[in-house]
Design an enzyme around this catalytic site. Structure first.
Site, PDB file in Angstrom:
ATOM      1  N   ASP A  14       0.876  -1.165   0.000  1.00 48.34           N
ATOM      2  CA  ASP A  14       0.000   0.000   0.000  1.00 48.34           C
ATOM      3  C   ASP A  14       0.925   1.229   0.000  1.00 48.34           C
ATOM      4  OD1 ASP A  14      -2.274   1.713   0.515  1.00 48.34           O
ATOM      5  OD2 ASP A  14      -1.647   1.756   2.621  1.00 48.34           O
ATOM      6  N   ASP A  16      -0.103   5.054   0.960  1.00 49.10           N
ATOM      7  CA  ASP A  16      -0.336   6.022   2.040  1.00 49.10           C
ATOM      8  C   ASP A  16      -0.270   5.336   3.406  1.00 49.10           C
ATOM      9  OD1 ASP A  16      -0.766   8.061   0.174  1.00 49.10           O
ATOM     10  OD2 ASP A  16      -2.889   7.582  -0.006  1.00 49.10           O
ATOM     11  N   ILE A  52      -9.782   4.491   2.886  1.00 51.32           N
ATOM     12  CA  ILE A  52     -11.109   4.674   2.279  1.00 51.32           C
ATOM     13  C   ILE A  52     -10.967   5.598   1.073  1.00 51.32           C
ATOM     14  CG2 ILE A  52     -13.496   5.431   2.714  1.00 51.32           C
ATOM     15  CD1 ILE A  52     -12.629   3.091   4.512  1.00 51.32           C
ATOM     16  N   ASN A 123      -4.129   9.677  -6.725  1.00 62.60           N
ATOM     17  CA  ASN A 123      -2.915  10.491  -6.790  1.00 62.60           C
ATOM     18  C   ASN A 123      -1.658   9.652  -6.591  1.00 62.60           C
ATOM     19  OD1 ASN A 123      -3.995  13.333  -7.020  1.00 62.60           O
ATOM     20  ND2 ASN A 123      -5.106  12.651  -5.193  1.00 62.60           N
TER      21      ASN A 123
HETATM   22  C1  BG6 Z   1      -5.900   6.217   0.511  1.00 62.23           C
HETATM   23  C2  BG6 Z   1      -5.884   7.062   1.765  1.00 62.23           C
HETATM   24  O1  BG6 Z   1      -4.630   5.696   0.259  1.00 62.23           O
HETATM   25  O2  BG6 Z   1      -6.307   7.012  -0.614  1.00 62.23           O
HETATM   26  C3  BG6 Z   1      -7.241   7.688   1.968  1.00 62.23           C
HETATM   27  O3  BG6 Z   1      -5.557   6.234   2.869  1.00 62.23           O
HETATM   28  C4  BG6 Z   1      -7.646   8.472   0.732  1.00 62.23           C
HETATM   29  O4  BG6 Z   1      -7.220   8.506   3.097  1.00 62.23           O
HETATM   30  C5  BG6 Z   1      -7.616   7.558  -0.480  1.00 62.23           C
HETATM   31  O5  BG6 Z   1      -8.960   9.002   0.876  1.00 62.23           O
HETATM   32  C6  BG6 Z   1      -8.002   8.248  -1.789  1.00 62.23           C
HETATM   33  O6  BG6 Z   1      -7.050   9.185  -2.143  1.00 62.23           O
HETATM   34  P1  BG6 Z   1      -7.197  10.179  -3.372  1.00 62.23           P
HETATM   35  O7  BG6 Z   1      -5.797  10.695  -3.585  1.00 62.23           O
HETATM   36  O8  BG6 Z   1      -7.681   9.394  -4.561  1.00 62.23           O
HETATM   37  O9  BG6 Z   1      -8.155  11.223  -2.987  1.00 62.23           O
HETATM   38 MG    MG Z   2      -2.732   3.124   3.663  1.00 58.79          MG
END
Ligand code: BG6
Ligand code: MG
Length: 237
Positions: A14, A16, A52, A123
Site C-alpha cells: 500500500d 499512504d 477509504i 494520486n
Molecule cells: C488512501 C488514503 O490511500 O487514498 C485515503 O488512505 C484516501 O485517506 C484515499 O482518501 C483516496 O485518495 P485520493 O488521492 O484518490 O483522494
Molecule cells: Mg494506507
C-alpha cells in the site's frame, strides 16, 4: 508465513501510511472542506478515513450533517478537496519516504521478487514520482484501474494477476484495517504496519517498514516455525 502460503514471489505494498505519510495532507484538505460546510473534523475522524477512497471519505464526512448533497454537488466537493490535496503534495520529495521504505523496496528487489503497489488513491502516480520511486514498481494499481475499493480484494488480486504471481505467493503490506481485510480476502499473507490492537486481522504486525525483515518470509513455513518475531514485530490477535 502461514502454512497455506506458497514460496514468496512478490510483495505488494500500500502507499499512504506504509511508504509515505500523506494522511496529514488528506487531513488538512478534508478539514478545510468540512469546516467550510459547517461540519466537524479532527484528527480522530481522519483516522477513520485511512484506506477509504475519496468518495467514500466524503460520504462519511457529509453523514455528520443533515444536509443532503446531489451526486454532482458531491463530485464538486470531492474535486475541491482534491485540488487542495494536490497543491499540498507538490511539496513532497524523497524526504517524505517513511523510515525503512526505500530499504524494504531495495531488499525485495535484491531477493529477485516482484514489487507491486496497491493504492486506492488516484494520486498514487504523482506521489510516487515526487518520492522518486516510481521505477521501483513492476506494477502500479490505483483507484482509476479498479471497480471496488478496499476491503474488496480486487486491487490486490489485480496487482498479483498483472505481476503473474499466484495470490498465495504474495505478501501484502497495509496500514489500514480495510486494506488488511482486502489482503486476507485476496488469499495473501497480510503484514500490517501500525498498531497490533487495531490491525487484529493481520497475520503479523510491525510498527513500520524499518522493522521489515524480508528473510522472515522467504523460507518454507517449517523453517520459520522456530523463529521468534523480529525486534519490534508483534503477532496480531
Ligand atoms: C488512501 C488514503 O490511500 O487514498 C485515503 O488512505 C484516501 O485517506 C484515499 O482518501 C483516496 O485518495 P485520493 O488521492 O484518490 O483522494
Ligand atoms: Mg494506507
Amino acid at each position: 508465513m502461514r502454512s497455506d502460503m506458497q514460496r514468496l514471489q512478490a510483495v505488494i505494498f500500500d502507499l499512504d501510511g506504509v511508504i509515505t505519510d500523506t494522511a496529514h495532507f488528506h487531513f488538512l484538505a478534508w478539514r478545510e472542506l468540512a469546516h467550510s460546510l459547517g461540519l466537524p473534523f479532527d484528527e480522530a475522524f481522519n483516522e477513520r478515513l485511512k484506506g477509504i477512497d475519496r468518495m467514500g471519505s466524503l460520504a462519511l464526512i457529509l453523514a455528520q450533517g443533515h444536509k443532503r448533497y446531489s451526486e454532482p454537488e458531491q463530485q464538486l466537493l470531492a474535486a475541491q478537496k482534491n485540488l487542495h490535496y494536490q497543491r499540498l503534495i507538490e511539496t513532497m520529495t524523497a524526504d517524505h519516504l517513511l523510515p525503512g521504505a526505500l530499504e524494504a523496496l531495495v531488499a525485495v528487489r535484491a531477493a529477485g521478487l516482484k514489487i507491486g503497489l496497491a493504492s486506492v488513491s488516484k494520486n498514487a502516480a504523482p506521489v510516487l514520482d515526487r518520492l522518486g520511486i516510481a521505477d521501483r514498481f513492476d506494477v502500479v494499481v490505483d483507484a482509476a484501474r479498479i471497480q471496488r475499493s478496499k476491503p474488496d480484494p480486487e486491487i490486490f488480486l489485480s496487482a498479483a494477476q498483472q505481476l503473474g504471481v499466484a495470490p498465495a505467493a504474495c505478501l501484502g503490506v497495509e496500514d489500514a484495517v480495510a486494506g488488511v481485510q482486502a489482503i486476507q480476502a485476496a488469499g495473501m499473507f497480510a503484514l500490517g504496519v501500525g498498531d497490533p490492537a487495531v490491525l487484529v486481522q493481520a497475520d503479523e504486525v510491525i510498527p513500520g517498514l524499518q522493522a521489515f525483515r524480508l528473510e522472515r518470509y522467504l523460507g518454507p513455513p517449517t523453517a520459520l516455525a522456530c523463529c521468534a518475531p523480529p525486534e519490534g514485530a508483534a503477532p496480531s490477535a
